[in-house]
Design a protein around this motif. Structure first.
Motif, mmCIF file in Angstrom:
data_model
loop_
_atom_site.group_PDB
_atom_site.id
_atom_site.type_symbol
_atom_site.label_atom_id
_atom_site.label_comp_id
_atom_site.label_asym_id
_atom_site.label_seq_id
_atom_site.Cartn_x
_atom_site.Cartn_y
_atom_site.Cartn_z
ATOM 1 N N GLU A 40 -46.668 39.812 46.726
ATOM 2 C CA GLU A 40 -46.718 39.809 48.194
ATOM 3 C C GLU A 40 -48.089 40.246 48.692
ATOM 4 O O GLU A 40 -48.612 39.703 49.677
ATOM 5 N N ASN A 41 -48.684 41.178 47.988
ATOM 6 C CA ASN A 41 -50.019 41.646 48.372
ATOM 7 C C ASN A 41 -51.051 40.541 48.189
ATOM 8 O O ASN A 41 -51.951 40.355 49.022
ATOM 9 N N GLU A 42 -50.905 39.756 47.110
ATOM 10 C CA GLU A 42 -51.848 38.668 46.850
ATOM 11 C C GLU A 42 -51.664 37.529 47.845
ATOM 12 O O GLU A 42 -52.632 36.904 48.280
ATOM 13 N N VAL A 43 -50.401 37.246 48.218
ATOM 14 C CA VAL A 43 -50.138 36.188 49.196
ATOM 15 C C VAL A 43 -50.581 36.635 50.597
ATOM 16 O O VAL A 43 -51.047 35.838 51.411
ATOM 17 N N GLY A 44 -50.442 37.930 50.870
ATOM 18 C CA GLY A 44 -50.921 38.478 52.142
ATOM 19 C C GLY A 44 -49.843 38.731 53.163
ATOM 20 O O GLY A 44 -50.133 39.260 54.247
ATOM 21 N N VAL A 45 -48.592 38.367 52.850
ATOM 22 C CA VAL A 45 -47.471 38.606 53.773
ATOM 23 C C VAL A 45 -46.240 38.970 52.960
ATOM 24 O O VAL A 45 -46.130 38.594 51.782
ATOM 25 N N PRO A 46 -45.274 39.691 53.566
ATOM 26 C CA PRO A 46 -44.014 39.948 52.879
ATOM 27 C C PRO A 46 -43.261 38.634 52.661
ATOM 28 O O PRO A 46 -43.266 37.748 53.521
ATOM 29 N N LEU A 47 -42.625 38.506 51.509
ATOM 30 C CA LEU A 47 -41.854 37.305 51.185
ATOM 31 C C LEU A 47 -40.352 37.573 51.209
ATOM 32 O O LEU A 47 -39.557 36.624 51.196
ATOM 33 N N PHE A 48 -39.996 38.853 51.261
ATOM 34 C CA PHE A 48 -38.590 39.246 51.262
ATOM 35 C C PHE A 48 -38.302 40.210 52.411
ATOM 36 O O PHE A 48 -39.178 40.972 52.833
ATOM 37 N N ASP A 49 -37.067 40.201 52.873
ATOM 38 C CA ASP A 49 -36.546 41.243 53.754
ATOM 39 C C ASP A 49 -35.631 42.113 52.913
ATOM 40 O O ASP A 49 -34.777 41.603 52.172
ATOM 41 N N ARG A 50 -35.829 43.427 52.977
ATOM 42 C CA ARG A 50 -34.992 44.358 52.224
ATOM 43 C C ARG A 50 -33.892 44.866 53.153
ATOM 44 O O ARG A 50 -34.175 45.461 54.190
ATOM 45 N N VAL A 51 -32.658 44.626 52.786
ATOM 46 C CA VAL A 51 -31.511 45.079 53.557
ATOM 47 C C VAL A 51 -30.595 45.855 52.615
ATOM 48 O O VAL A 51 -29.944 45.266 51.739
ATOM 49 N N GLY A 52 -30.587 47.188 52.812
ATOM 50 C CA GLY A 52 -29.797 48.022 51.912
ATOM 51 C C GLY A 52 -30.305 47.856 50.486
ATOM 52 O O GLY A 52 -31.496 48.003 50.206
ATOM 53 N N ARG A 53 -29.393 47.523 49.565
ATOM 54 C CA ARG A 53 -29.783 47.314 48.176
ATOM 55 C C ARG A 53 -30.107 45.850 47.895
ATOM 56 O O ARG A 53 -30.479 45.492 46.786
#
Length: 298
Positions: A40-53
């Motif tokens: 995600e750091n290399e792409v430059g944007v978050p690729l996932f949403d973290r919801v709970g586990r």
């Protein structure tokens, strides 16, 4: 970024859970988390949403996954193409040939055992063997002379006794054997001068105390025909002569005092890389030819 990161990303996207994805990939969950964060750091944007586990692709992740699957598919196809090409190469042998009659008999038997192999044959003169091997473009050379050049390795495949084939009407025809020196003055049928076989048989006559009077030159396949017609005599290997023993117009005379033999060798460049079929070929020669008189190509 590397293919492992992309495989990890795809597994997490499909699983929706880091723990489950880690188990599927057989990696530690912390290592998987670090890999996803680095991607995600290399792409430059978050690729996932973290919801709970849980961990779910966001819109950017969905776009990215589409291209990741394409990239992994292309690389899988590339690997398959490379594997197929290498598999074909493992089944191809390039063989330099100097001693043609023996080579053809032996190759037909080998081909029947390994029908899917491909054998490229290149005709050499005896004088060119060392130079051609130095190019590293052939796996082996089959020859009747063993090279003494540095960097050239060779093994004797087998040896055959030599015989003199004469017309049935010849004065020597009823003899049970002959000393080669008794053939002094005969008209010989032989191969052209540039052939290795011719040089070897000429030397045999020289060793017996005379120079062969070659009145007709031809190839091996015509020798018996010309002897049958009474045009001369011919030195042949016992194996080749016996293929014509049913011909009542010739007689086959063993040579003694001394006996003469024709040796066949397989030679190669030291350090040459051999593929699977080339290794099988040499193994086959050892098992089915052996170094014993009169056992070539059987």
């Amino acid at each position: 970024m590397d293919l492992v990161q992309l495989e990890y990303f795809k597994a997490v996207a499909e699983s929706g859970h880091l723990t489950n994805a880690a188990k599927k990939l057989n990696v530690a969950q912390p290592a998987l988390s670090v890999s996803i964060a680095r991607l995600e750091n290399e792409v430059g944007v978050p690729l996932f949403d973290r919801v709970g586990r849980g961990i779910y692709l966001n819109k950017c992740g969905e776009i990215y996954l589409e291209y990741v699957e394409q990239a992994l598919g292309v690389m899988k196809k590339a690997q398959s193409e490379v594997d197929t090409y290498c598999e074909k190469l493992e089944n191809v042998m390039t063989l330099g040939v100097v001693s043609k009659p023996f080579s053809q008999m032996m190759l037909m038997k080998f081909k029947s055992r390994f029908p899917s192999c491909s054998i490229r044959q290149i005709d050499f003169s005896a004088a060119d063997v060392e130079a051609e091997l130095a190019k590293n473009e052939v796996d082996y050379v089959i020859t009747a002379r063993l090279s003494s050049s540095p960097g050239i390795v060779g093994e004797e495949i087998c040896r055959e006794k030599m015989v003199l084939v004469v017309p049935a009407s010849h004065s020597l025809a009823d003899r049970g054997g002959i000393s080669l020196k008794e053939a002094r003055g005969e008209k010989f049928i032989n191969l052209p001068k540039e052939y290795e076989y011719r040089k070897i048989t000429d030397q045999m006559c020289q060793d017996a105390g005379f120079t062969a009077d070659v009145s007709m030159e031809c190839f091996h396949c015509h020798m018996v025909e010309l002897v049958s017609a009474g045009h001369g005599v011919a030195l042949m290997t016992r194996e080749r002569a016996l293929k014509n023993q049913g011909n009542d117009r010739i007689r086959i005379l063993p040579i003694s005092e001394p006996e003469y033999t024709m040796s066949y060798y397989i030679v190669w460049k030291a350090g040459h890389h051999f593929n699977k079929i080339s290794k099988e070929f040499r193994k086959y020669l050892k098992e089915h030819c052996g170094v014993s008189d009169g056992d070539c190509g059987r």
